[in-house]
Design a protein around this motif. Structure first.
Motif, PDB file in Angstrom:
ATOM      1  N   CYS A  27       0.847  -1.181   0.000  1.00 41.80           N
ATOM      2  CA  CYS A  27       0.000   0.000   0.000  1.00 41.80           C
ATOM      3  C   CYS A  27       0.886   1.236   0.000  1.00 41.80           C
ATOM      4  O   CYS A  27       1.804   1.360   0.808  1.00 41.80           O
ATOM      5  CB  CYS A  27      -0.888   0.019   1.250  1.00 41.80           C
ATOM      6  N   ALA A  28       0.617   2.149  -0.904  1.00 37.25           N
ATOM      7  CA  ALA A  28       1.455   3.341  -1.009  1.00 37.25           C
ATOM      8  C   ALA A  28       1.236   4.252   0.177  1.00 37.25           C
ATOM      9  O   ALA A  28       0.107   4.544   0.562  1.00 37.25           O
ATOM     10  CB  ALA A  28       1.113   4.086  -2.295  1.00 37.25           C
ATOM     11  N   ALA A  29       2.307   4.718   0.789  1.00 36.70           N
ATOM     12  CA  ALA A  29       2.214   5.589   1.942  1.00 36.70           C
ATOM     13  C   ALA A  29       1.898   7.008   1.505  1.00 36.70           C
ATOM     14  O   ALA A  29       2.248   7.448   0.422  1.00 36.70           O
ATOM     15  CB  ALA A  29       3.529   5.566   2.722  1.00 36.70           C
ATOM     16  N   THR A  30       1.226   7.735   2.385  1.00 37.78           N
ATOM     17  CA  THR A  30       0.946   9.131   2.149  1.00 37.78           C
ATOM     18  C   THR A  30       1.762   9.948   3.133  1.00 37.78           C
ATOM     19  O   THR A  30       2.546   9.414   3.895  1.00 37.78           O
ATOM     20  CB  THR A  30      -0.556   9.412   2.348  1.00 37.78           C
ATOM     21  N   HIS A  31       1.530  11.267   3.137  1.00 40.62           N
ATOM     22  CA  HIS A  31       2.257  12.125   4.055  1.00 40.62           C
ATOM     23  C   HIS A  31       1.645  12.123   5.438  1.00 40.62           C
ATOM     24  O   HIS A  31       2.170  12.767   6.334  1.00 40.62           O
ATOM     25  CB  HIS A  31       2.288  13.555   3.499  1.00 40.62           C
ATOM     26  N   ASN A  32       0.510  11.449   5.625  1.00 41.25           N
ATOM     27  CA  ASN A  32      -0.151  11.399   6.925  1.00 41.25           C
ATOM     28  C   ASN A  32       0.289  10.136   7.655  1.00 41.25           C
ATOM     29  O   ASN A  32      -0.119   9.034   7.280  1.00 41.25           O
ATOM     30  CB  ASN A  32      -1.672  11.405   6.743  1.00 41.25           C
ATOM     31  N   PRO A  33       1.096  10.243   8.720  1.00 40.82           N
ATOM     32  CA  PRO A  33       1.624   9.046   9.376  1.00 40.82           C
ATOM     33  C   PRO A  33       0.559   8.194  10.042  1.00 40.82           C
ATOM     34  O   PRO A  33       0.751   6.983  10.207  1.00 40.82           O
ATOM     35  CB  PRO A  33       2.607   9.623  10.411  1.00 40.82           C
ATOM     36  N   LYS A  34      -0.558   8.789  10.453  1.00 41.81           N
ATOM     37  CA  LYS A  34      -1.590   7.984  11.104  1.00 41.81           C
ATOM     38  C   LYS A  34      -2.553   7.358  10.097  1.00 41.81           C
ATOM     39  O   LYS A  34      -3.402   6.550  10.474  1.00 41.81           O
ATOM     40  CB  LYS A  34      -2.376   8.842  12.104  1.00 41.81           C
ATOM     41  N   ASP A  35      -2.437   7.744   8.834  1.00 44.70           N
ATOM     42  CA  ASP A  35      -3.331   7.206   7.805  1.00 44.70           C
ATOM     43  C   ASP A  35      -2.565   6.954   6.505  1.00 44.70           C
ATOM     44  O   ASP A  35      -2.858   7.556   5.472  1.00 44.70           O
ATOM     45  CB  ASP A  35      -4.486   8.183   7.576  1.00 44.70           C
ATOM     46  N   PRO A  36      -1.573   6.052   6.520  1.00 43.69           N
ATOM     47  CA  PRO A  36      -0.789   5.810   5.314  1.00 43.69           C
ATOM     48  C   PRO A  36      -1.577   5.138   4.201  1.00 43.69           C
ATOM     49  O   PRO A  36      -1.154   5.143   3.055  1.00 43.69           O
ATOM     50  CB  PRO A  36       0.342   4.905   5.817  1.00 43.69           C
ATOM     51  N   PHE A  37      -2.718   4.549   4.532  1.00 45.85           N
ATOM     52  CA  PHE A  37      -3.533   3.862   3.538  1.00 45.85           C
ATOM     53  C   PHE A  37      -4.757   4.700   3.166  1.00 45.85           C
ATOM     54  O   PHE A  37      -5.829   4.169   2.892  1.00 45.85           O
ATOM     55  CB  PHE A  37      -3.968   2.497   4.065  1.00 45.85           C
ATOM     56  N   GLU A  38      -4.609   6.007   3.160  1.00 48.12           N
ATOM     57  CA  GLU A  38      -5.750   6.903   3.002  1.00 48.12           C
ATOM     58  C   GLU A  38      -6.505   6.666   1.695  1.00 48.12           C
ATOM     59  O   GLU A  38      -7.736   6.725   1.660  1.00 48.12           O
ATOM     60  CB  GLU A  38      -5.304   8.361   3.088  1.00 48.12           C
ATOM     61  N   LYS A  39      -5.807   6.403   0.617  1.00 52.42           N
ATOM     62  CA  LYS A  39      -6.490   6.193  -0.663  1.00 52.42           C
ATOM     63  C   LYS A  39      -7.429   4.997  -0.585  1.00 52.42           C
ATOM     64  O   LYS A  39      -8.600   5.067  -0.995  1.00 52.42           O
ATOM     65  CB  LYS A  39      -5.462   5.988  -1.780  1.00 52.42           C
ATOM     66  N   PHE A  40      -6.927   3.898  -0.068  1.00 56.30           N
ATOM     67  CA  PHE A  40      -7.765   2.707   0.117  1.00 56.30           C
ATOM     68  C   PHE A  40      -8.897   2.998   1.102  1.00 56.30           C
ATOM     69  O   PHE A  40     -10.058   2.637   0.866  1.00 56.30           O
ATOM     70  CB  PHE A  40      -6.911   1.550   0.635  1.00 56.30           C
ATOM     71  N   ASN A  41      -8.562   3.654   2.214  1.00 57.00           N
ATOM     72  CA  ASN A  41      -9.559   3.929   3.245  1.00 57.00           C
ATOM     73  C   ASN A  41     -10.687   4.810   2.730  1.00 57.00           C
ATOM     74  O   ASN A  41     -11.859   4.594   3.065  1.00 57.00           O
ATOM     75  CB  ASN A  41      -8.887   4.590   4.452  1.00 57.00           C
ATOM     76  N   ARG A  42     -10.340   5.802   1.921  1.00 52.46           N
ATOM     77  CA  ARG A  42     -11.391   6.666   1.373  1.00 52.46           C
ATOM     78  C   ARG A  42     -12.301   5.891   0.417  1.00 52.46           C
ATOM     79  O   ARG A  42     -13.511   6.144   0.352  1.00 52.46           O
ATOM     80  CB  ARG A  42     -10.770   7.873   0.675  1.00 52.46           C
ATOM     81  N   SER A  43     -11.735   4.952  -0.312  1.00 53.56           N
ATOM     82  CA  SER A  43     -12.559   4.121  -1.201  1.00 53.56           C
ATOM     83  C   SER A  43     -13.538   3.282  -0.393  1.00 53.56           C
ATOM     84  O   SER A  43     -14.721   3.157  -0.748  1.00 53.56           O
ATOM     85  CB  SER A  43     -11.669   3.221  -2.053  1.00 53.56           C
ATOM     86  N   MET A  44     -13.042   2.689   0.708  1.00 52.49           N
ATOM     87  CA  MET A  44     -13.908   1.889   1.561  1.00 52.49           C
ATOM     88  C   MET A  44     -14.952   2.753   2.260  1.00 52.49           C
ATOM     89  O   MET A  44     -16.098   2.339   2.459  1.00 52.49           O
ATOM     90  CB  MET A  44     -13.075   1.140   2.606  1.00 52.49           C
ATOM     91  N   PHE A  45     -14.551   3.973   2.626  1.00 59.43           N
ATOM     92  CA  PHE A  45     -15.501   4.896   3.256  1.00 59.43           C
ATOM     93  C   PHE A  45     -16.634   5.236   2.278  1.00 59.43           C
ATOM     94  O   PHE A  45     -17.817   5.259   2.659  1.00 59.43           O
ATOM     95  CB  PHE A  45     -14.785   6.171   3.695  1.00 59.43           C
ATOM     96  N   ALA A  46     -16.285   5.503   1.023  1.00 55.52           N
ATOM     97  CA  ALA A  46     -17.302   5.807   0.014  1.00 55.52           C
ATOM     98  C   ALA A  46     -18.229   4.610  -0.194  1.00 55.52           C
ATOM     99  O   ALA A  46     -19.447   4.775  -0.358  1.00 55.52           O
ATOM    100  CB  ALA A  46     -16.631   6.201  -1.299  1.00 55.52           C
ATOM    101  N   PHE A  47     -17.661   3.406  -0.197  1.00 52.93           N
ATOM    102  CA  PHE A  47     -18.459   2.185  -0.349  1.00 52.93           C
ATOM    103  C   PHE A  47     -19.428   2.028   0.827  1.00 52.93           C
ATOM    104  O   PHE A  47     -20.629   1.794   0.639  1.00 52.93           O
ATOM    105  CB  PHE A  47     -17.513   0.982  -0.434  1.00 52.93           C
ATOM    106  N   ASN A  48     -18.904   2.164   2.044  1.00 53.21           N
ATOM    107  CA  ASN A  48     -19.749   2.046   3.232  1.00 53.21           C
ATOM    108  C   ASN A  48     -20.827   3.127   3.260  1.00 53.21           C
ATOM    109  O   ASN A  48     -21.978   2.868   3.635  1.00 53.21           O
ATOM    110  CB  ASN A  48     -18.899   2.140   4.498  1.00 53.21           C
ATOM    111  N   ASP A  49     -20.444   4.341   2.875  1.00 56.88           N
ATOM    112  CA  ASP A  49     -21.389   5.450   2.902  1.00 56.88           C
ATOM    113  C   ASP A  49     -22.518   5.237   1.892  1.00 56.88           C
ATOM    114  O   ASP A  49     -23.672   5.580   2.172  1.00 56.88           O
ATOM    115  CB  ASP A  49     -20.653   6.762   2.609  1.00 56.88           C
ATOM    116  N   ALA A  50     -22.187   4.664   0.748  1.00 60.87           N
ATOM    117  CA  ALA A  50     -23.219   4.398  -0.255  1.00 60.87           C
ATOM    118  C   ALA A  50     -24.240   3.395   0.281  1.00 60.87           C
ATOM    119  O   ALA A  50     -25.461   3.562   0.086  1.00 60.87           O
ATOM    120  CB  ALA A  50     -22.578   3.867  -1.534  1.00 60.87           C
ATOM    121  N   ILE A  51     -23.752   2.365   0.969  1.00 59.32           N
ATOM    122  CA  ILE A  51     -24.663   1.378   1.558  1.00 59.32           C
ATOM    123  C   ILE A  51     -25.508   2.022   2.651  1.00 59.32           C
ATOM    124  O   ILE A  51     -26.707   1.776   2.766  1.00 59.32           O
ATOM    125  CB  ILE A  51     -23.863   0.194   2.118  1.00 59.32           C
ATOM    126  N   ASP A  52     -24.866   2.865   3.447  1.00 58.28           N
ATOM    127  CA  ASP A  52     -25.579   3.544   4.521  1.00 58.28           C
ATOM    128  C   ASP A  52     -26.701   4.421   3.974  1.00 58.28           C
ATOM    129  O   ASP A  52     -27.842   4.368   4.450  1.00 58.28           O
ATOM    130  CB  ASP A  52     -24.594   4.385   5.328  1.00 58.28           C
TER     131      ASP A  52
END
Length: 277
Positions: A27-52
């Motif tokens: 997984c490519a790291a970002t500049h945010n040390p607490k969220d290095p998987f932000e790209k993946f996480n945002r995709s999952m957030f969008a998926f979860n939000d759509a279901i919600d």
């Protein structure tokens, strides 16, 4: 080595190994040390939000408006009572014997005299409710949380917590209810009930022009850290986990419940622990 110490050692090694494997997983790291998987996480957030937005939020809205408050309280009490048993075990594993025995007593008391947990008479008797899971137990043993991780359907987590989520699921008494369709209906009911609890907070957050992903992430990490260390402010401040005062009320209400039910396979026991208790 005692059985408890052996369990601690094995679980700690497993969690650390999971942290290392995910960190090396490409997984490519970002500049945010607490969220290095932000790209993946945002995709999952969008998926979860759509279901919600499509299913869970409308169901929770109808549930909250249509059912009397005492029915909603009974549903929350019933599933909350089931969680007390595993919470007690985790308190004992963390060395908090008094809290552990209190949780087990709560479960016994409410399951018998409280009509299978529909009535929370243990709280009225002065037995405080705790919310502990095995991720918190690992944290108390010194296992680092690792990066933030947004799980599909299950919502906000960390690498440490995700590594042991199967154990938390298996430890839920409802995960073993048969027949399967009864279990799955209970999972759906619990998910809708938990979503209804945070309905007002989530509506307020949606109305404010915020980056909801960052808001939920930061709130979750803050609240999770607080729960691992039982709200010891000094230890949280050392980790830079203080939140703006005007954000705390929404974060506290919404961070532990990402508004997504747990998956419900037809042949394996599952749980909807999300959320937020």
């Amino acid at each position: 080595m005692t059985p408890t110490n052996l369990l601690k050692a094995r679980c700690a090694r497993s969690a650390v190994l999971a942290l290392a494997l995910l960190a090396l997983g490409g997984c490519a790291a970002t500049h945010n040390p607490k969220d290095p998987f932000e790209k993946f996480n945002r995709s999952m957030f969008a998926f979860n939000d759509a279901i919600d937005q499509a299913a869970l939020k409308p169901a929770a809205t109808v549930y909250k408006k249509a059912l009397p408050s005492f029915v909603q309280t009974g549903v929350a009490n019933f599933f909350g009572n089931l969680s007390d048993l595993w919470s007690g075990v985790n308190n004992l594993l963390q060395g908090k014997g008094e809290d552990g025995m209190s949780d087990i007593t709560r479960f016994t008391f409410n399951s018998t005299f409280g009509m299978a947990g529909l009535l929370d008479i243990a709280s009225e008797a002065g037995l405080q409710k705790h919310n502990e899971d095995f991720g918190q137990t690992l944290g108390s043993w010194g296992v680092p949380s690792g990066p933030y991780l947004m799980l599909p359907l299950l919502g906000p987590s960390t690498v440490r917590d995700a590594a042991v989520i199967r154990l938390d699921i298996a430890a839920d008494p409802w995960a073993w209810v048969m027949p399967v369709h009864t279990r799955n209906m209970g999972i759906a009911l619990r998910a809708v009930d938990q979503r209804a609890v945070v309905l007002d907070a989530s509506n307020l957050m949606e109305e404010a022009a915020l980056d909801r992903y960052e808001f939920i992430r930061d709130g979750f990490l803050q609240r999770r850290q607080s729960r691992v260390f039982d709200g010891e402010a000094s230890r949280q401040k050392m980790r830079g986990d203080e939140a703006p005062a005007d954000a705390k009320s929404i974060r506290a209400a919404y961070a532990d419940d990402p508004a997504a039910p747990a998956p419900a396979p037809a042949d394996k026991p599952v749980s909807s622990e999300t959320p937020a208790k």
